[in-house]
Design a protein around this motif. Structure first.
Motif, PDB file in Angstrom:
ATOM      1  N   SER A 161       0.951  -1.389  -0.141  1.00  0.00           N
ATOM      2  CA  SER A 161      -0.034  -0.066   0.048  1.00  0.00           C
ATOM      3  C   SER A 161       1.403   1.397  -0.164  1.00  0.00           C
ATOM      4  N   ILE A 162       1.975   1.339   0.733  1.00  0.00           N
ATOM      5  CA  ILE A 162       3.111   2.488   0.688  1.00  0.00           C
ATOM      6  C   ILE A 162       2.785   2.743  -0.379  1.00  0.00           C
ATOM      7  N   THR A 163       3.177   1.733  -1.372  1.00  0.00           N
ATOM      8  CA  THR A 163       3.659   2.131  -2.740  1.00  0.00           C
ATOM      9  C   THR A 163       3.127   2.829  -3.607  1.00  0.00           C
ATOM     10  N   THR A 164       1.732   3.132  -3.230  1.00  0.00           N
ATOM     11  CA  THR A 164       0.644   3.552  -3.739  1.00  0.00           C
ATOM     12  C   THR A 164       0.452   5.065  -3.186  1.00  0.00           C
ATOM     13  N   LEU A 165       1.548   5.519  -2.386  1.00  0.00           N
ATOM     14  CA  LEU A 165       0.926   6.537  -1.365  1.00  0.00           C
ATOM     15  C   LEU A 165       2.424   7.189  -0.956  1.00  0.00           C
ATOM     16  N   PHE A 166       3.580   6.577  -0.769  1.00  0.00           N
ATOM     17  CA  PHE A 166       4.439   7.259  -1.138  1.00  0.00           C
ATOM     18  C   PHE A 166       5.638   7.255  -2.225  1.00  0.00           C
ATOM     19  N   SER A 167       6.442   8.239  -2.052  1.00  0.00           N
ATOM     20  CA  SER A 167       7.471   8.437  -2.776  1.00  0.00           C
ATOM     21  C   SER A 167       8.894   7.677  -2.273  1.00  0.00           C
ATOM     22  N   PHE A 168       8.908   6.752  -1.498  1.00  0.00           N
ATOM     23  CA  PHE A 168      10.243   6.059  -0.917  1.00  0.00           C
ATOM     24  C   PHE A 168       9.453   5.749   0.654  1.00  0.00           C
ATOM     25  N   GLN A 169      10.373   4.600   1.034  1.00  0.00           N
ATOM     26  CA  GLN A 169       9.730   3.722   1.772  1.00  0.00           C
ATOM     27  C   GLN A 169      10.981   3.552   3.412  1.00  0.00           C
ATOM     28  N   GLU A 170      11.952   4.301   3.757  1.00  0.00           N
ATOM     29  CA  GLU A 170      12.966   4.337   4.777  1.00  0.00           C
ATOM     30  C   GLU A 170      12.015   4.998   6.116  1.00  0.00           C
ATOM     31  N   LYS A 171      11.587   4.249   6.869  1.00  0.00           N
ATOM     32  CA  LYS A 171      11.270   4.402   8.176  1.00  0.00           C
ATOM     33  C   LYS A 171       9.602   4.153   8.150  1.00  0.00           C
ATOM     34  N   ILE A 172       9.201   4.001   6.904  1.00  0.00           N
ATOM     35  CA  ILE A 172       7.516   3.895   6.996  1.00  0.00           C
ATOM     36  C   ILE A 172       7.228   2.330   6.567  1.00  0.00           C
ATOM     37  N   ASP A 173       8.081   1.652   6.201  1.00  0.00           N
ATOM     38  CA  ASP A 173       7.947   0.449   5.449  1.00  0.00           C
ATOM     39  C   ASP A 173       7.153  -0.822   6.538  1.00  0.00           C
ATOM     40  N   LEU A 174       8.041  -0.239   7.868  1.00  0.00           N
ATOM     41  CA  LEU A 174       7.920  -1.768   9.508  1.00  0.00           C
ATOM     42  C   LEU A 174       8.401  -2.673   9.070  1.00  0.00           C
ATOM     43  N   LYS A 175       9.914  -2.600   8.090  1.00  0.00           N
ATOM     44  CA  LYS A 175      10.704  -3.465   8.397  1.00  0.00           C
ATOM     45  C   LYS A 175      11.235  -4.576   9.674  1.00  0.00           C
ATOM     46  N   TRP A 176      11.321  -3.687  11.010  1.00  0.00           N
ATOM     47  CA  TRP A 176      11.596  -4.099  11.833  1.00  0.00           C
ATOM     48  C   TRP A 176      10.654  -4.669  12.583  1.00  0.00           C
ATOM     49  N   LEU A 177       9.397  -4.562  12.614  1.00  0.00           N
ATOM     50  CA  LEU A 177       8.426  -4.782  12.749  1.00  0.00           C
ATOM     51  C   LEU A 177       7.787  -6.274  11.990  1.00  0.00           C
ATOM     52  N   THR A 178       8.709  -6.378  11.246  1.00  0.00           N
ATOM     53  CA  THR A 178       8.346  -7.921  10.252  1.00  0.00           C
ATOM     54  C   THR A 178       9.232  -8.836  10.537  1.00  0.00           C
ATOM     55  N   TYR A 179      10.295  -8.518  10.995  1.00  0.00           N
ATOM     56  CA  TYR A 179      11.378  -8.972  11.801  1.00  0.00           C
ATOM     57  C   TYR A 179      11.234  -9.222  12.882  1.00  0.00           C
ATOM     58  N   VAL A 180      10.985  -8.550  14.010  1.00  0.00           N
ATOM     59  CA  VAL A 180      10.291  -9.020  15.042  1.00  0.00           C
ATOM     60  C   VAL A 180       9.589 -10.047  14.995  1.00  0.00           C
ATOM     61  N   VAL A 181       7.976  -9.925  14.480  1.00  0.00           N
ATOM     62  CA  VAL A 181       6.890 -11.104  14.248  1.00  0.00           C
ATOM     63  C   VAL A 181       7.423 -12.334  14.338  1.00  0.00           C
ATOM     64  N   ASN A 182       8.879 -11.868  12.590  1.00  0.00           N
ATOM     65  CA  ASN A 182       9.509 -12.767  12.263  1.00  0.00           C
ATOM     66  C   ASN A 182       9.978 -14.014  13.506  1.00  0.00           C
ATOM     67  N   SER A 183      10.772 -13.072  14.118  1.00  0.00           N
ATOM     68  CA  SER A 183      11.510 -13.979  14.868  1.00  0.00           C
ATOM     69  C   SER A 183      11.030 -14.498  16.364  1.00  0.00           C
ATOM     70  N   PHE A 184       9.370 -13.340  16.737  1.00  0.00           N
ATOM     71  CA  PHE A 184       8.554 -13.997  17.492  1.00  0.00           C
ATOM     72  C   PHE A 184       7.843 -15.767  17.031  1.00  0.00           C
ATOM     73  N   LEU A 185       7.519 -15.901  15.968  1.00  0.00           N
ATOM     74  CA  LEU A 185       6.408 -16.693  15.209  1.00  0.00           C
ATOM     75  C   LEU A 185       8.465 -18.005  15.266  1.00  0.00           C
ATOM     76  N   ILE A 186       9.010 -17.580  14.929  1.00  0.00           N
ATOM     77  CA  ILE A 186      10.990 -18.627  14.859  1.00  0.00           C
ATOM     78  C   ILE A 186      10.508 -19.369  16.676  1.00  0.00           C
ATOM     79  N   LEU A 187      10.303 -18.446  17.108  1.00  0.00           N
ATOM     80  CA  LEU A 187      10.705 -19.282  18.634  1.00  0.00           C
ATOM     81  C   LEU A 187       9.505 -18.990  19.375  1.00  0.00           C
ATOM     82  N   PHE A 188       8.569 -18.925  18.632  1.00  0.00           N
ATOM     83  CA  PHE A 188       6.833 -19.613  19.125  1.00  0.00           C
ATOM     84  C   PHE A 188       7.552 -21.340  19.043  1.00  0.00           C
TER      85      PHE A 188
END
Length: 376
Positions: A161-188
């Motif tokens: 969705s952000i590619t339809t609204l923004f000309s950048f992705q830095e600090k808004i793509d929430l990659k850090w949150l994806t990494y956290v959730v993926n890590s938690f899923l693996i630990l889970f």
């Protein structure tokens, strides 16, 4: 293990009070605050029942069941960050699962005239060897898995969705949150296997399995401590109150909402030409924070109409449309002797890119070469 639990608990308390006294809190801050509080209670539960003393009855049930509340609150936090509206009904629906489970388990305790004890991180049900007493933790496992998958799907949708609204992705793509959730899923998954092996085959002490659960939560608190505290809702500064807003729609899904926009093919072509002239003359793409709403304001049209023009006339999304202009400008500057005083990175910033990595990635995608090779 106890040390990791204590470190995670300490960081969690610090985060909790920093956020508690934060001024001008938004809805997401309250979700985040609530999630931290729930995680702290869970870590405290494991720390107390594994290393300190037992808890009985209602409090044992309430604290043990907290994963059924923590996972939904994290999901609501992610919904807010990604620009979804979180209504009171949505909050009530997701949080009610916890209340229903606690009531059922407490009623079962009363019905079977037994006592539920929290010891070594899990529940012991005295005077009962019924089938349900061996499966009481299954809803917690199912809930944790489903919400992790749900979180990842929401984050994947967000990156589109952000590619339809923004000309950048830095600090808004929430990659850090994806990494956290993926890590938690693996630990889970690891802890679930660990607990299954301890309960069904007695491969190792059950207290160690639940200590690992507590450590997983502590690590997740630490990760959020590094990344989550300063995070705000991605769409909080943009007004998309107009009908047919493109938010949360991928380019493939945009054709249907546009069918009622009122723009004819001729009007789209006129607006596309106006847009192209504006881009060449005014060079708005040089603004590294350019977004759909800002460009639409400059053109005196609605964001949804601008999105329709870009998607239907140029057949690309807003992000690609803007960055194509940035790359073309960069190519010209790299080949020109007038900009020899600027480094490649300096040219990238001059053209509107926010980082070297995004410039290199998009430049190579557009030209097939890295900026340094293009200059050679």
């Amino acid at each position: 293990m106890e040390t990791v639990l204590n470190v995670g608990f300490g960081i969690g308390i610090l985060m909790f009070f920093l956020l508690l006294f934060k001024k001008a809190k938004q809805q997401g801050d309250y979700f985040f605050l609530g999630w931290i509080g729930i995680m702290l209670c869970q870590v405290a539960f494991y720390q107390i029942t594994i290393y300190q003393f037992e808890i009985t009855g209602f409090w044992a049930i309430s604290f043990f069941s907290l994963p059924l509340l923590g996972a939904p609150v994290l999901y609501l936090y992610i919904l807010h960050l990604t620009g979804h509206k979180v209504s009171a009904r949505t909050i009530l629906f997701h949080s009610s699962i916890y209340g229903i489970y606690v009531i059922i388990l407490y009623a079962a305790q009363q019905y079977w005239d037994t006592l539920i004890i929290a010891k070594d991180g899990y529940l012991l049900i005295q005077k009962s060897d019924t089938f349900w007493s061996r499966l009481y933790a299954v809803p917690l496992a199912i809930s944790g898995l489903l919400y992790c998958v749900w979180d990842l799907l929401i984050l994947k949708e967000h990156r589109t969705s952000i590619t339809t609204l923004f000309s950048f992705q830095e600090k808004i793509d929430l990659k850090w949150l994806t990494y956290v959730v993926n890590s938690f899923l693996i630990l889970f998954v690891i802890t679930s296997i660990w607990i299954f092996g301890a309960t069904q085959f007695q491969l190792f002490p059950l207290k160690n399995a639940f200590a690992l659960v507590g450590i997983s939560l502590s690590l997740m608190l630490i990760a959020f401590g590094f990344y989550g505290f300063k995070q705000t809702a991605v769409f909080s500064s943009i007004d998309f109150s107009q009908n047919n807003s493109p938010i949360h729609n991928s380019p493939e899904k945009l054709k249907s909402p546009y069918s009622k926009s009122g723009l004819t093919d001729d009007k789209i072509e006129v607006l596309a030409q106006q847009l192209a002239i504006f881009m060449i003359q005014e060079k708005p793409f040089m603004n590294e924070n350019l977004n759909l709403s800002l460009l639409a304001d400059n053109l005196n049209i609605s964001p949804s109409h601008l999105s329709q023009v870009i998607n239907q006339y140029y057949k690309i999304n807003f992000y690609d449309y803007i960055n194509q202009y940035r790359v073309e400008m960069a190519k010209t500057m790299i080949k020109s002797n007038d900009y020899d005083h600027l480094s490649i990175l300096g040219i990238a910033f001059e053209c509107g890119f926010k980082s070297k990595s995004s410039f290199n990635r998009y430049f190579k995608k557009n030209t097939g070469k890295t900026p340094s090779h293009f200059n050679s």
